[in-house]
Design a protein around this motif. Structure first.
Motif, PDB file in Angstrom:
ATOM      1  N   LYS A 107      -8.320  -5.938  -3.235  1.00  0.00           N
ATOM      2  CA  LYS A 107      -8.430  -5.158  -4.409  1.00  0.00           C
ATOM      3  C   LYS A 107      -9.471  -4.206  -4.407  1.00  0.00           C
ATOM      4  O   LYS A 107      -9.420  -3.110  -5.104  1.00  0.00           O
ATOM      5  CB  LYS A 107      -8.698  -5.995  -5.682  1.00  0.00           C
ATOM      6  CG  LYS A 107      -7.244  -6.785  -6.072  1.00  0.00           C
ATOM      7  CD  LYS A 107      -7.526  -7.458  -7.176  1.00  0.00           C
ATOM      8  CE  LYS A 107      -6.268  -8.308  -7.974  1.00  0.00           C
ATOM      9  NZ  LYS A 107      -6.510  -9.091  -8.906  1.00  0.00           N
ATOM     10  N   GLN A 108     -10.463  -4.515  -3.939  1.00  0.00           N
ATOM     11  CA  GLN A 108     -11.750  -3.739  -3.963  1.00  0.00           C
ATOM     12  C   GLN A 108     -11.563  -2.328  -3.221  1.00  0.00           C
ATOM     13  O   GLN A 108     -12.096  -1.310  -3.474  1.00  0.00           O
ATOM     14  CB  GLN A 108     -12.963  -4.262  -3.341  1.00  0.00           C
ATOM     15  CG  GLN A 108     -12.855  -4.618  -1.898  1.00  0.00           C
ATOM     16  CD  GLN A 108     -14.004  -5.332  -1.291  1.00  0.00           C
ATOM     17  OE1 GLN A 108     -14.403  -6.404  -1.763  1.00  0.00           O
ATOM     18  NE2 GLN A 108     -14.680  -4.598  -0.391  1.00  0.00           N
ATOM     19  N   ARG A 109     -10.368  -2.232  -2.419  1.00  0.00           N
ATOM     20  CA  ARG A 109     -10.142  -0.905  -1.709  1.00  0.00           C
ATOM     21  C   ARG A 109      -9.448   0.225  -2.828  1.00  0.00           C
ATOM     22  O   ARG A 109      -9.586   1.381  -2.458  1.00  0.00           O
ATOM     23  CB  ARG A 109      -8.840  -1.382  -0.769  1.00  0.00           C
ATOM     24  CG  ARG A 109      -9.157  -1.919   0.459  1.00  0.00           C
ATOM     25  CD  ARG A 109     -10.260  -2.028   1.221  1.00  0.00           C
ATOM     26  NE  ARG A 109     -10.746  -3.047   2.035  1.00  0.00           N
ATOM     27  CZ  ARG A 109     -11.880  -3.456   2.613  1.00  0.00           C
ATOM     28  NH1 ARG A 109     -12.625  -2.828   2.181  1.00  0.00           N
ATOM     29  NH2 ARG A 109     -11.882  -4.403   3.431  1.00  0.00           N
ATOM     30  N   ILE A 110      -9.312  -0.287  -3.780  1.00  0.00           N
ATOM     31  CA  ILE A 110      -8.903   0.840  -4.902  1.00  0.00           C
ATOM     32  C   ILE A 110     -10.040   1.657  -5.216  1.00  0.00           C
ATOM     33  O   ILE A 110      -9.655   2.940  -5.519  1.00  0.00           O
ATOM     34  CB  ILE A 110      -8.481  -0.014  -6.249  1.00  0.00           C
ATOM     35  CG1 ILE A 110      -7.567  -1.040  -5.967  1.00  0.00           C
ATOM     36  CG2 ILE A 110      -8.020   0.895  -7.411  1.00  0.00           C
ATOM     37  CD1 ILE A 110      -7.067  -2.031  -7.291  1.00  0.00           C
ATOM     38  N   GLY A 111     -11.066   1.352  -5.290  1.00  0.00           N
ATOM     39  CA  GLY A 111     -12.544   1.960  -5.495  1.00  0.00           C
ATOM     40  C   GLY A 111     -12.735   3.301  -4.509  1.00  0.00           C
ATOM     41  O   GLY A 111     -12.806   4.467  -4.895  1.00  0.00           O
ATOM     42  N   ASP A 112     -12.010   3.317  -3.369  1.00  0.00           N
ATOM     43  CA  ASP A 112     -11.984   4.416  -2.471  1.00  0.00           C
ATOM     44  C   ASP A 112     -10.668   4.996  -2.778  1.00  0.00           C
ATOM     45  O   ASP A 112      -9.667   4.797  -1.790  1.00  0.00           O
ATOM     46  CB  ASP A 112     -12.183   4.003  -0.874  1.00  0.00           C
ATOM     47  CG  ASP A 112     -12.402   5.306  -0.167  1.00  0.00           C
ATOM     48  OD1 ASP A 112     -12.096   6.469  -0.624  1.00  0.00           O
ATOM     49  OD2 ASP A 112     -12.819   4.896   1.125  1.00  0.00           O
ATOM     50  N   LEU A 113     -10.627   5.878  -3.795  1.00  0.00           N
ATOM     51  CA  LEU A 113      -9.354   6.454  -4.353  1.00  0.00           C
ATOM     52  C   LEU A 113      -8.455   7.176  -3.320  1.00  0.00           C
ATOM     53  O   LEU A 113      -7.382   6.900  -2.949  1.00  0.00           O
ATOM     54  CB  LEU A 113      -9.643   7.186  -5.640  1.00  0.00           C
ATOM     55  CG  LEU A 113      -9.663   6.369  -6.793  1.00  0.00           C
ATOM     56  CD1 LEU A 113     -10.070   7.311  -7.824  1.00  0.00           C
ATOM     57  CD2 LEU A 113      -8.411   5.792  -7.234  1.00  0.00           C
ATOM     58  N   ASP A 114      -9.295   7.994  -2.483  1.00  0.00           N
ATOM     59  CA  ASP A 114      -8.487   8.957  -1.444  1.00  0.00           C
ATOM     60  C   ASP A 114      -8.007   8.119  -0.602  1.00  0.00           C
ATOM     61  O   ASP A 114      -6.515   8.310  -0.104  1.00  0.00           O
ATOM     62  CB  ASP A 114      -9.491   9.809  -0.868  1.00  0.00           C
ATOM     63  CG  ASP A 114     -10.145  10.837  -1.709  1.00  0.00           C
ATOM     64  OD1 ASP A 114      -9.386  11.128  -2.788  1.00  0.00           O
ATOM     65  OD2 ASP A 114     -11.084  11.447  -1.563  1.00  0.00           O
ATOM     66  N   GLN A 115      -8.630   7.012   0.195  1.00  0.00           N
ATOM     67  CA  GLN A 115      -8.202   6.300   1.082  1.00  0.00           C
ATOM     68  C   GLN A 115      -6.815   5.396   0.543  1.00  0.00           C
ATOM     69  O   GLN A 115      -5.784   5.209   1.062  1.00  0.00           O
ATOM     70  CB  GLN A 115      -9.176   4.986   1.677  1.00  0.00           C
ATOM     71  CG  GLN A 115      -8.818   4.402   2.825  1.00  0.00           C
ATOM     72  CD  GLN A 115      -8.380   4.898   4.162  1.00  0.00           C
ATOM     73  OE1 GLN A 115      -9.161   5.737   4.444  1.00  0.00           O
ATOM     74  NE2 GLN A 115      -7.188   4.676   4.537  1.00  0.00           N
ATOM     75  N   PHE A 116      -7.289   4.783  -0.502  1.00  0.00           N
ATOM     76  CA  PHE A 116      -6.034   4.111  -1.353  1.00  0.00           C
ATOM     77  C   PHE A 116      -4.988   4.837  -1.416  1.00  0.00           C
ATOM     78  O   PHE A 116      -3.772   4.202  -1.080  1.00  0.00           O
ATOM     79  CB  PHE A 116      -6.538   3.503  -2.779  1.00  0.00           C
ATOM     80  CG  PHE A 116      -5.801   2.367  -3.390  1.00  0.00           C
ATOM     81  CD1 PHE A 116      -5.378   1.283  -2.840  1.00  0.00           C
ATOM     82  CD2 PHE A 116      -5.019   3.046  -4.388  1.00  0.00           C
ATOM     83  CE1 PHE A 116      -4.652   0.369  -3.296  1.00  0.00           C
ATOM     84  CE2 PHE A 116      -4.231   2.218  -5.029  1.00  0.00           C
ATOM     85  CZ  PHE A 116      -3.786   1.002  -4.547  1.00  0.00           C
ATOM     86  N   CYS A 117      -5.053   5.930  -1.899  1.00  0.00           N
ATOM     87  CA  CYS A 117      -3.692   6.534  -2.321  1.00  0.00           C
ATOM     88  C   CYS A 117      -3.085   6.864  -0.984  1.00  0.00           C
ATOM     89  O   CYS A 117      -1.851   7.144  -0.886  1.00  0.00           O
ATOM     90  CB  CYS A 117      -4.213   8.127  -2.967  1.00  0.00           C
ATOM     91  SG  CYS A 117      -4.442   7.561  -4.646  1.00  0.00           S
ATOM     92  N   ALA A 118      -3.790   7.344   0.104  1.00  0.00           N
ATOM     93  CA  ALA A 118      -3.256   7.642   1.424  1.00  0.00           C
ATOM     94  C   ALA A 118      -2.577   6.197   1.864  1.00  0.00           C
ATOM     95  O   ALA A 118      -1.297   6.533   2.430  1.00  0.00           O
ATOM     96  CB  ALA A 118      -4.254   7.960   2.621  1.00  0.00           C
ATOM     97  N   ASP A 119      -3.078   5.293   1.770  1.00  0.00           N
ATOM     98  CA  ASP A 119      -2.461   3.962   2.187  1.00  0.00           C
ATOM     99  C   ASP A 119      -1.359   3.725   1.358  1.00  0.00           C
ATOM    100  O   ASP A 119      -0.352   2.997   1.751  1.00  0.00           O
ATOM    101  CB  ASP A 119      -3.273   2.861   1.989  1.00  0.00           C
ATOM    102  CG  ASP A 119      -4.259   2.669   2.794  1.00  0.00           C
ATOM    103  OD1 ASP A 119      -4.443   3.376   3.971  1.00  0.00           O
ATOM    104  OD2 ASP A 119      -5.488   2.058   2.664  1.00  0.00           O
ATOM    105  N   VAL A 120      -1.287   4.161   0.020  1.00  0.00           N
ATOM    106  CA  VAL A 120      -0.111   3.799  -0.778  1.00  0.00           C
ATOM    107  C   VAL A 120       1.189   4.680  -0.215  1.00  0.00           C
ATOM    108  O   VAL A 120       2.171   4.380   0.000  1.00  0.00           O
ATOM    109  CB  VAL A 120      -0.534   4.144  -2.321  1.00  0.00           C
ATOM    110  CG1 VAL A 120       0.919   4.413  -3.172  1.00  0.00           C
ATOM    111  CG2 VAL A 120      -1.163   3.055  -2.898  1.00  0.00           C
ATOM    112  N   ARG A 121       0.754   5.896  -0.080  1.00  0.00           N
ATOM    113  CA  ARG A 121       1.803   6.818   0.406  1.00  0.00           C
ATOM    114  C   ARG A 121       2.203   6.269   1.754  1.00  0.00           C
ATOM    115  O   ARG A 121       3.491   6.459   2.001  1.00  0.00           O
ATOM    116  CB  ARG A 121       1.112   8.451   0.533  1.00  0.00           C
ATOM    117  CG  ARG A 121       1.009   9.297  -0.825  1.00  0.00           C
ATOM    118  CD  ARG A 121       0.640  10.354  -0.329  1.00  0.00           C
ATOM    119  NE  ARG A 121      -0.479  10.745   0.119  1.00  0.00           N
ATOM    120  CZ  ARG A 121      -1.603  10.703  -0.277  1.00  0.00           C
ATOM    121  NH1 ARG A 121      -1.789  10.698  -1.763  1.00  0.00           N
ATOM    122  NH2 ARG A 121      -2.746  11.122   0.333  1.00  0.00           N
TER     123      ARG A 121
END
Lengths: 215, 643
Positions: A107-121
């Motif tokens: 869950k803590q990966r959410i904090g790095d928004l750029d990386q998280f959004c890239a992962d989501v995509r």
């Protein structure tokens, strides 16, 4: 793109909802337990389901069970599982035989928004994402003397870890600041040393690597 | 002379003597050298085997005498008028009574029924002399002619203890003896009798008839009283006792009542055949003691050893509550004997297992004798008061068993307190488990979640700083997020130690796999997905994690293997390595466990294994350690799911 979010903690659920709206997702439903999540996913057939593992009523693994059910029922829906803990066993269950459009992150990966959004995509476009900590655990497992993994160079291990996280050669090259050609060479060497057959695509590559590391 | 010496008689607190250690013969050695010698030769033999038969030689001598008497009497009567087969019914009955008395005496040395029967044998011999040719001998026979009837009635009253129980019984029996002896006097005072009786004072058949009438009336009345009394006793008896008592009482009363009655009914029923009549009467009475002996045996009275043998047995054997009770039951000839122990600490009566019990109401037919040791009440003997009329032998037995019973009492208290201790340990362990679960869950649901949200906020801060081009704020937000991630990582580590998520979510197998993944040496896991009750899973996880920690710290192993498998009772956990072995869990938890196989290796990591054994013991399980030097270590915990 529609997303259904399963998370029993209100603050985090609202926070996730905001993040996804800002990323251009339509938040179709918010679920607070496994049954709600499954029902919402069936109803909305979203592009993505994001869920916690431990949710009411038993606070064990109903989120994961719902995620597995959704992956089996709705092949067009990508699934991203978020948890406080990364379990090798859960990763194996999630990858299953069809390691596409699936992610498992702390869950803590959410904090790095750029990386998280890239992962989501990446997950939404059929990619595979595994948490670095999980991969670290897999790679760090003690092995008998003479195991081929011990013969890898540090750079080869870095490449192997990034492969296991589900990254493409281009992403690995960017991360390690080397050329993509160099990455291809490293990957080829790793395959040779570990005795792995070259994988047809990136998903297959993740599965092969994770299985190898889980021996 | 007895075969088993009374080694422990010196322990009798009622005598105010000091207790002595077991096996110390004390003053006995000086007082009874032969006994001391016997004790030295056979200190551990059991009374069941030895069942001392002190009367055997005496009875054998008596038996010889009885046979001689019978032969002499038969010879005396041989040339008398009348059928010789009828006359020898007397010595035959005498021998029957003797045999019955001998069996009863041997079977139950402390019982007086045998003595009564032996006396009866003598009376029968005497009565048989009635037909002897010598006037003096015939007179003896005439005087005691009715005594066999009285003895039959006496047996009825005295069964089963051989002692007369209660004032009514004693009065009736005394009356019956008076009726048989004194009220019979007119028969020999006023009738001619055989062989010119020297006892006759006048030839007055009318007085003799009057005497016979009075005797019949008094005797009949006393017999009726006997029947009423026996019926009353029957009401107070248990069903098992009634099965023995009822036929006996019926036969006894019938025999005693029919013998005189038949003389009256002789004419109409049997014609004028005194020989046949007598044969029936003699058979009825002669076989009476056989019925009593049969009843004694049928009543489940094993050969009894007596109180003296009981004391030797207690001294010779490490007795436990049940055998002590059994020995007491044998010694007292009462199979229903119970022992109650006084639990002073709890101020109540308990049985041998420490369970609470009550002493019976004295009116219930159960007798109670308190057992005292060193002036304190330590227990009580509860016996069948209908079987044992006189409490004296019970009191004597109480004195003998006092110290052994005290030991049983302490054992029972120990067992009870051990059980309470185990329960309280289980409660403490369960409370600790619950606390761990609560902490792990609070951390997961509370702190971890909030930190994740804070991390999200930090990420948003970074984005807005990015948008503003505020590099300082962006760097600050990044640093904050990394701090939060490090905190979360530390928190995950903490939760893993408190109660791993894998255990709560997927059970022992998953938790074992997670532990194995973090081992610095290759560790494999063979486990199913079975779930067990939370306390079992907690204990199992503790075992696996401690055992693996020991492997890392002490074993010098190159690999380890964990097995978690369901068994019929619960779960079996095995952790083994190929290290140097020699591990031992020194301490009672292991020492008490026979399966522990420490082959003389020096202890290593003992305290860890000790903690493991304790943790497994709390949930009723069993830990075994097999750790031969150089042969690796295998720790097996078997934890039951019940209870």
């Amino acid at each position: 793109m529609r997303v259904v979010i399963g998370e029993d903690e209100t603050l985090l659920r609202e926070g996730l909802s905001l993040v996804f709206e800002r990323e251009g997702f339509e938040v179709a439903a918010l679920a607070a337990d496994g049954a709600q999540l499954l029902a919402a996913a069936r109803e909305h057939r979203p592009k993505l389901v994001v869920t916690d593992i431990r949710m009411p009523p038993t606070h064990s693994d109903e989120g994961l069970r719902a995620a597995l059910a959704i992956r089996a029922e709705l092949p067009q829906t990508a699934v991203l599982v978020l948890s406080q803990h990364a379990q090798r066993r859960y990763a194996a269950e999630l990858l299953g035989e069809r390691p596409a459009g699936v992610g498992y992150l702390l869950k803590q990966r959410i904090g790095d928004l750029d990386q998280f959004c890239a992962d989501v995509r990446r997950v939404c476009s059929g990619g595979t994402v595994l948490d670095p900590e999980l991969v670290g655990t897999l790679l760090g497992r003690a092995r008998p003397d003479g195991d081929p993994l011990d013969a890898l160079t540090d750079r080869q291990r870095d490449v192997l870890a990034l492969m296991a996280e589900g990254r493409s050669n281009a992403a690995i090259a960017e991360r390690l600041v080397i050329s993509e050609k160099a990455v291809v060479k490293h990957v080829s060497n790793v395959y040779d040393q570990l005795g792995l057959a070259p994988a047809a695509d990136d998903h297959r590559r993740v599965l092969a690597v994770v299985r190898y590391l889980s021996r | 002379m007895h075969f088993l010496p009374s080694v422990r008689t010196a322990d009798r607190p009622r005598n105010g003597r000091d207790s002595r250690p077991e096996g110390d013969l004390g003053p006995l050695a000086a007082r009874d050298g032969a006994a001391a010698q016997d004790a030295a030769v056979a200190p551990a033999r059991r009374p069941r085997r030895l069942a001392a038969r002190p009367q055997l030689p005496a009875l054998a001598a008596l038996g010889g005498a009885a046979l001689l008497l019978a032969a002499a009497e038969t010879a005396l009567l041989f040339d008398q008028p009348g059928a010789i087969w009828a006359l020898i019914l007397f010595p035959a009955a005498a021998l029957t009574w003797f045999a019955a008395g001998a069996v009863a005496s041997l079977r139950r040395p402390g019982n007086r029924l045998g003595a009564i029967m032996l006396a009866g044998a003598l009376v029968w011999f005497a009565a048989g002399l009635l037909n002897a040719p010598q006037p003096a001998l015939a007179s003896v026979g005439a005087i005691v002619a009715m005594l066999p009837l009285a003895l039959g009635a006496h047996l009825l009253h005295a069964f089963p203890s051989g002692r007369l129980r209660g004032r009514a019984s004693r009065l009736i029996v005394a009356g019956i003896y008076v009726a048989a002896l004194l009220l019979h006097a007119p028969a020999w005072l006023f009738l001619p009798g055989g062989a010119g009786s020297p006892l006759q004072v006048a030839d007055r058949p009318d007085l003799a008839q009057l005497g016979a009438d009075v005797q019949d009336v008094v005797g009949g009345g006393l017999l009726l009283a006997t029947a009423v009394l026996l019926a009353d006793r029957m009401r107070g008896a248990t069903r098992a006792q009634r099965r023995v008592l009822a036929p006996l009482a019926l036969y006894g009363i019938a025999a005693v009542a029919l013998v005189p009655a038949m003389s009256r009914l002789q004419g109409p029923l049997l014609g004028d055949d005194p020989i046949a009549l007598f044969a029936i009467q003699a058979s009825l009475l002669g076989l009476l003691p056989v019925a009593f002996v049969a009843a004694v045996l049928r009543g489940g009275f094993a050969p009894t050893a007596g109180v003296r043998e009981l004391s030797a047995w207690i001294g010779a054997d490490g007795s436990r509550p049940a055998p002590l009770r059994d020995a007491l039951a044998e010694a007292l000839g009462d199979p229903s004997v119970e022992l109650a122990l006084w639990a002073g600490e709890r101020e109540r009566w308990v049985d041998g297992d420490g369970r609470a019990t009550e002493l019976p109401d004295p009116r219930s037919g159960r007798g109670v004798v308190l057992v005292e040791a060193e002036g304190r009440t330590v227990g009580a003997i509860v016996y069948d008061a209908t079987l044992i009329a006189d409490a004296a032998p019970v009191r004597e037995a109480a004195g003998v068993i006092a110290l052994a019973l005290d030991r049983d009492r302490l054992t029972a208290e120990l067992i009870a307190s051990r059980e309470r201790l185990r329960e309280s340990r289980a409660r403490i362990a369960a409370a600790a488990d619950d606390e761990r679960r609560r902490i792990a869950r609070d951390l997961h649901d509370g702190v971890q979640g909030r930190l994740v949200v804070l991390g999200l906020r930090a990420g948003e801060l970074r984005r807005s700083a990015d948008a503003r081009g505020d590099d300082d704020a962006r760097a600050g937000a990044d640093a904050l997020r990394r701090e939060l991630e490090a905190t979360l990582e530390a928190l995950r580590e903490l939760v893993r130690g408190v109660l791993p998520a894998a255990l709560a979510e997927r059970g022992l197998g998953a938790a074992a796999a997670e532990l194995a993944d973090r081992m610095p040496l290759p560790t494999t896991v063979d486990a199913g997905a079975e779930r067990y009750p939370a306390p079992v899973e907690s204990a199992g996880w503790f075992v696996i994690s401690e055992a693996l920690a020991n492997v890392v710290k002490h074993a010098g192993a190159s690999r380890a293997h964990v097995v978690v498998e369901a068994t019929a009772e619960g779960v079996r956990i095995e952790v083994r390595d190929d290290g140097r072995g020699g591990a031992t869990a020194s301490g009672p938890a292991q020492a008490a466990d026979g399966a522990h196989a420490n082959r003389g290796a020096p202890p290593s990591g003992g305290s860890g294994l000790r903690g493991l054994a304790d943790r497994v013991d709390v949930v009723g399980g069993r830990l075994t350690v097999d750790s031969p030097p150089g042969g690796g270590t295998r720790i097996v915990a078997e934890v039951p799911c019940g209870s």
